[in-house]
Design a protein around this motif. Sequence first.
Motif, PDB file in Angstrom:
ATOM      1  N   GLU A 101       0.931  -1.092  -0.086  1.00 60.01           N
ATOM      2  CA  GLU A 101      -0.015   0.005  -0.006  1.00 60.01           C
ATOM      3  C   GLU A 101       1.062   1.288  -0.031  1.00 60.01           C
ATOM      4  O   GLU A 101       1.666   1.395   0.887  1.00 60.01           O
ATOM      5  N   GLU A 145      -8.117   2.166  -3.228  1.00 62.38           N
ATOM      6  CA  GLU A 145      -9.059   2.119  -1.875  1.00 62.38           C
ATOM      7  C   GLU A 145      -9.734   3.294  -1.953  1.00 62.38           C
ATOM      8  O   GLU A 145      -9.379   4.470  -2.177  1.00 62.38           O
ATOM      9  N   SER A 172      -1.602  -0.622  -3.997  1.00 62.48           N
ATOM     10  CA  SER A 172      -2.948  -0.368  -3.677  1.00 62.48           C
ATOM     11  C   SER A 172      -2.674   1.372  -3.247  1.00 62.48           C
ATOM     12  O   SER A 172      -1.599   1.630  -2.411  1.00 62.48           O
ATOM     13  N   GLN A 214      -4.911  -1.753  -7.197  1.00 61.40           N
ATOM     14  CA  GLN A 214      -5.925  -1.625  -6.131  1.00 61.40           C
ATOM     15  C   GLN A 214      -6.289  -0.165  -5.835  1.00 61.40           C
ATOM     16  O   GLN A 214      -5.387   0.502  -5.512  1.00 61.40           O
TER      17      GLN A 214
END
Length: 820
Positions: free
Chosen positions: A585, A672, A638, A670
């Motif tokens: 992330e 979020e 992410s 990804q």
Amino acid sequence: MSINLKLILGCMAFALFTIAFAVVSQRAHVDLHSSFAQDLAPRQQSIRDLQDGQRRAALLEAVLSRGAATGPDQALSDADRALVDDAVKDMLASAQAAGGAAVDGKASPMRDTIVNALLRLQATGGDMTLRLALRETAKLTEAFDAATARTSQDLEERQDQFAARLEAASRDEIVFLGATLAGVMALAFFLSRSLVHRVRQATAMIAAMAGGNLARQRTTDSTREFAALHAALETLRTGIVQQSQSQERLLLSQATSFGTTLETHQNQFGAALNNMTQGLCMLDAGLNLIVFNEPFSRLFSNFKLGAPAQEVLADPRFHHFLAPHETGMFVHEMPSGQLLQVKRRGVRGGGLVITFDDVTEQHKTSQRLEHLAGHDALTGLANRRRFRDNLQEALGDKAASGQLAVVYLDLNGFKSINDIFGHLVGDALLQAVGRRLVDIVPLGDGVARLGGDEFAIIQNSGVQPEAAEDLAAAILKAFEIPFEVDGRQVTIGLSMGISVNARGVQDAAATADTVMQNCDLALHDAKVRGSEDSDYRFYAPHLREQLLQRRAMEGDLRHALKRGELELAYQPFVDADRAAVSGFEALLRWRHPVKGMIPPNQFIPIAESIGLITEIGLWALKTACAEAAGWPGDLAISVNLSPVQFKSKTLVDDVTAALRDAGLSPRRLQLEVTESLFIDQAEDVLATLTALRRLGTRISMDDFGTGYSSLGYLTRFPFDKIKIDQSFVRDIDKPESLAVIRAVIGLSHSMKMAVIAEGVETPAQYQLLHREGCREMQGYLFSKPQPASALPTLLMRIPLDWPMLTEETLPARPRRLSLA
């Protein structure tokens, strides 16, 4: 012959003269320059050849002079003989070349003498003394000098001859030019004699018609053009005569109907005058009534034409308005309560025109508008403008003593009520809140609605700050009682910011603005400290200091991206079944040059509030994608998206461009999002998420369970992953938190969504989550956020350290709150 033909022939003759002059002049110049060039080139070449021979003779003389200094009567050595022989050959070649180039001139015998001398010197074969060789060389130098000078003189004479010929040619051209100009002038004179006379005749005809002489004039002309011109002028004269006759008949007809028209106009004027909404009267210079209309007769009675104005306008308040030659306006109230707007205007020559307009309804409308301008249309309370005026007046009241308090109120969660029940219920709730505040606040204190769900109170009564505190407590107690709105009971909290201020200030306007700002600061502090609970706060100076610090941080943040102060750290999320990293992330960090590392929870809300988050978020997205493109395998990246970014119409295009520029597969990205994203414009948000998912990216719901209406949006949009918020993981040993975690994991499995838990810091948390079926985790247990340079080592270390990281018997690490 027609004028056109004359002009054409004249132009052709002029062109022929010009062409002939140009051809003759050009040919003479070309011949002269060609002849000079052919004569000049050989002579210039001859001079260059003689100068070359002269240079070689001088060089030989200099060489022999150095040898003669030791023994002038000695015979030439072999080296000297070779030198003399080579120099003689070169000078002979130059002299012969100069002789061949020269076609004539007085220098030719000199060049022949040089050639003969060189031939004799060559014939000796170098069998001579140095003295003799030096003497012969000196003679050759002098001969070359004389020949060069003579040839240069010949060249100058040729140039003088060329200049004389060029001057003679120029005189011939001037003569020919004069002849050409004479021919052109003769042609122009001929044309002017043919045209000017006829133009004067036409001008005389036009002048006569302009002077009123419309008699027909006899003219004849042999040229077609002027004949046509005379015919056109005659047609013009005929038309003028006919038009004059027509005008005479028209004037006669108008004169006969003038009486009827005048009567019609008088009738129309009377109808217009009597149908005016205003009463009108006209007074002569003696202020006697001479004109009036029907509305005027309904306003005033007992008068007749010719009556004095003071008799007609019996009310004495009208009399001061009868000054002649003046213009003015005033409003007069009749005994019946009717309001009349009276306007007067002076008339040239003396007299007045006075109108009387009934403005009773306009005055009532103006009063209503004035009330609306200072009051809120929904609640009937004072609005922001009236509130500020009242506050300024209260602060500037020097007669009043003591202090006053200003209270700002903001409803907590009002937007949710609007979204759930609709705006009609929200409006009804605002009206009920306004009525309850009016019931609570004592007489003499003012309540206002500033806009939206914000209200304000000016408390003039009581001893401060105790009175303000009592008022705030009374309001909090009153708001514990639910509101009855549209058949349902609605409970809502509120936050209050209070500022206590002295009266009788010098600059009341500036102080009012400062007080309102202080209340805003106190209100913001109450909302921050109280969260969703009802609370109040008094203004304190440190709140303004916090505001200044925030403004300074806003200014620094505006330049942080350009200065390269923002950076990304990467925290791994691991696959428990594979005991390996499955992705990272990207977490934003700000390394301030003075304050050091600033946590995201301090600067990201500021970036969102000032509109910088879109630019910063795009930078983070592009940087993370570019970094992930170099990772091994199919490791995912992410990236968090702010709700503010979804207001950008280019978000989908920005994500597409970031993937394309980095060369990253969309399946590895990804995105979020948080649950707060769906509070505003949920339909637009869902459309954007659908477009992003259509690109091939995966969408993850971050901080699940902490926001608003999560389950409803899970059914409307198929998220790829749900992230369990770290607050539940931190309190996993509590039954209620564990129950939420079990519910989220079960829900994700049922809806075929992946689930990940963040904030995992201890092996016990890992073991419990793993037993509950969570297979992907993230937290300090595995690694803190790391710079990109540390990721290769991290990818190798986590699988190796896996048994030690997940053993429950290991000592628990100190609990640290992730800044992700």
